[in-house]
Scaffold this active site. Structure first.
Site, PDB file in Angstrom:
ATOM      1  N   TYR A  74      74.567  23.290  33.731  1.00 42.23           N
ATOM      2  CA  TYR A  74      74.795  22.324  32.658  1.00 42.23           C
ATOM      3  C   TYR A  74      75.583  21.116  33.131  1.00 42.23           C
ATOM      4  O   TYR A  74      75.780  20.157  32.381  1.00 42.23           O
ATOM      5  CB  TYR A  74      75.575  22.970  31.499  1.00 42.23           C
ATOM      6  CG  TYR A  74      74.957  24.224  30.959  1.00 42.23           C
ATOM      7  CD1 TYR A  74      73.580  24.375  30.892  1.00 42.23           C
ATOM      8  CD2 TYR A  74      75.743  25.282  30.521  1.00 42.23           C
ATOM      9  CE1 TYR A  74      73.010  25.526  30.406  1.00 42.23           C
ATOM     10  CE2 TYR A  74      75.178  26.444  30.025  1.00 42.23           C
ATOM     11  CZ  TYR A  74      73.808  26.562  29.979  1.00 42.23           C
ATOM     12  OH  TYR A  74      73.244  27.709  29.489  1.00 42.23           O
ATOM     13  N   HIS A  94      76.620  35.547  22.038  1.00 40.61           N
ATOM     14  CA  HIS A  94      77.762  36.413  22.340  1.00 40.61           C
ATOM     15  C   HIS A  94      78.619  35.885  23.487  1.00 40.61           C
ATOM     16  O   HIS A  94      79.483  36.588  23.998  1.00 40.61           O
ATOM     17  CB  HIS A  94      77.283  37.836  22.667  1.00 40.61           C
ATOM     18  CG  HIS A  94      76.121  37.867  23.621  1.00 40.61           C
ATOM     19  ND1 HIS A  94      74.950  38.514  23.326  1.00 40.61           N
ATOM     20  CD2 HIS A  94      75.952  37.312  24.830  1.00 40.61           C
ATOM     21  CE1 HIS A  94      74.108  38.368  24.332  1.00 40.61           C
ATOM     22  NE2 HIS A  94      74.696  37.650  25.264  1.00 40.61           N
TER      23      HIS A  94
END
Length: 488
Positions: free
Chosen positions: A258, A171
């Site tokens: 990341y 989502h």
């Protein structure tokens, strides 16, 4: 319509309830069967009682079964939904704790980085077991909907090795679009049209239109910097927006782990994160949140059960993809969403074997991706770095090759920015030994790893991280909720 949906990991009580009520918002879906399965009989009985109460309160013919026998739950299923966390919070705590000893400070640790890679090693053998059972006992054209992280690795393994028709669902795109709509002053996210593409948790809003009007980088930067909340909570995302020219879907905390630039030193971490909520960069933030949520649910379960007696509110159907995909496949009402699938030319400048997240349309013919998308070069470069780690991690999980696992961790952007090769080799040994109960493919490698640890000279440190908070007690949570309710 009458068909069967199996939910693996249904003991994720809150999420299972959301999926259940979303699906029952489709008028044609009231006469279906939900087969719940989980390794925890305790959690299964709790969620079954809640769902039974919903069915009773809404006077529906829906059938709910619950069993720890996975194959029984999968028998004859047309759709299988997975939301499992292999190893639970016990293994997850090691995903955060052990890398911290080597200077790697993660906010979430469930996608890549050291924690996400080990999470994938635990999940992938189980995912392949799911696929075997699905192939043998479910409907012939069954569709596997994976919600479990690490999204790309799990989906990659299910498609390439499990040979099951799989789509990964998240989502993050919807939440990012809601933020953008808000800062631009839209009345609702429906006014915003966008193309968002990349890989899971590194997806990029490469085309934005508000009521048909194109939105450029400068306008978006100004809107975020003027926002009284997001300007503080999303400092890192805004910095990436300024440099890359496009906004990332993922939260400040997730995105920070990341990339190799923002969490490499403790003083840099505190500069870029915000402590108003775990998702904005707190050390081990999601572990703390998950622990508190579990404890809160166990204590407040009677209230959750009572709340299940209310009628289903069609207006509160969520934007989770699952119910909309099923509706489109079964009724031919077209649905546009963002899906995790094998690339196969959808994104021109990412590897063909990668699991990408990109726009697609669903109808009775299946999921049809919008092909020919080209990412900005910086976005593609960042995604490719993660894809290379994901590929090695999947292949290591399949083969049980601990050397390949170490190479995957070594090539992770944040790990590489923080740790030396010697530290990575020892850290992986330590994590494999600590999590051996959930890593059957590495059983042969555990004795040697344990021996290496006994003679290692690599130094570690014991610290809580740059921005750690303690797990709050039930009493503290209750007082906080009461205060918020009074203030609101």
């Amino acid at each position: 319509m009458s068909f069967k949906i199996a939910i693996i990991g249904a003991g994720s009580v809150g999420f299972t309830k959301k999926l259940f009520t979303d699906i029952l918002c489709v008028p044609e879906f009231t006469d279906i069967e939900f087969a719940l399965t989980d390794v925890s009989e305790h959690n299964l009985q709790m969620i079954k009682a809640i769902l039974d109460r919903i069915v009773e309160a809404n006077r529906l013919p829906t059938r709910v079964t619950a069993t720890t026998d996975r194959r029984k739950a999968l028998e004859g299923a047309r759709y299988v939904i997975s939301c499992v966390r292999v190893g639970g919070l016990e293994a997850y705590a090691d995903d955060i704790r052990i890398p911290l000893k080597y200077g790697i400070d993660q906010c979430v640790g469930d996608t890549i980085c050291a924690g996400g890679i080990l999470y994938g090693q635990r999940n992938i053998p189980v995912i392949l077991d799911f696929c075997k059972d699905i192939s043998e006992v479910a409907e012939t054209n069954v569709k596997f909907l994976n919600y479990a992280n690490p999204m790309a690795m799990n989906t990659w393994a299910a498609i390439e090795y499990g040979k099951v028709d799989t789509v990964g669902l998240c989502h993050g795109v919807q939440h990012g679009a809601e933020q953008i709509a808000e800062v631009l002053g839209a009345k609702s996210a429906q006014e915003l049209d966008y193309v968002c593409s990349g890989i899971n948790h590194q997806t990029w809003f490469i085309d934005l239109r508000l009521n048909g009007r194109p939105i450029g980088k400068d306008e978006l930067v100004a809107a975020f910097e003027a926002h009284p909340v997001y300007s503080q909570q999303e400092k890192l995302r805004i910095d990436v927006l300024k440099r890359f020219g496009v906004y990332s879907t993922e939260s400040n905390g997730h995105l920070s782990e990341y990339l190799p630039w923002y969490r490499k030193r403790p003083d840099e971490i505190t500069r870029w994160i915000d402590m108003s909520d775990w998702i904005h960069g707190e050390t081990g933030g999601y572990l703390r949140y998950s622990t508190e949520t579990r404890n809160w649910f166990e204590t407040e379960y009677p209230q959750f059960l009572e709340a299940a007696s209310k009628p289903i509110d069609q207006e509160k159907r969520s934007n989770e993809h699952a119910s909309h995909i099923l509706e489109a496949l079964e009724t031919n009402r077209v649905y546009r969403g963002h899906f995790n699938v094998k690339n196969n030319g959808v994104i021109t400048n990412l590897p063909q074997d990668a699991i990408i997240e990109s726009p697609g349309f669903v109808d009775r013919f299946g999921i049809n991706m919008a092909a020919g998308i080209t990412l900005p070069e910086a976005c593609a470069a960042t995604c490719i770095a993660s894809i290379n780690v994901q590929r090695m991690s999947v292949h290591a999980a399949i083969s049980g090759d601990i050397d390949l696992l170490k190479l995957a961790v070594l090539h992770d952007p944040l790990v590489g920015a923080v740790s030396t090769p010697e530290e990575v080799w020892q850290m992986v040994d330590e994590m494999v030994v600590a999590q051996a109960a959930w890593l059957p493919q590495y059983a042969h490698a555990v004795p040697a790893a344990r021996e290496r640890l006994s003679t290692s000279q690599v130094k570690t440190r014991e610290w809580a991280g740059a921005a750690r908070r303690s797990v709050r007690s039930i009493e503290e949570l209750r007082a906080e909720k009461a205060a918020l309710k009074q203030a609101g």
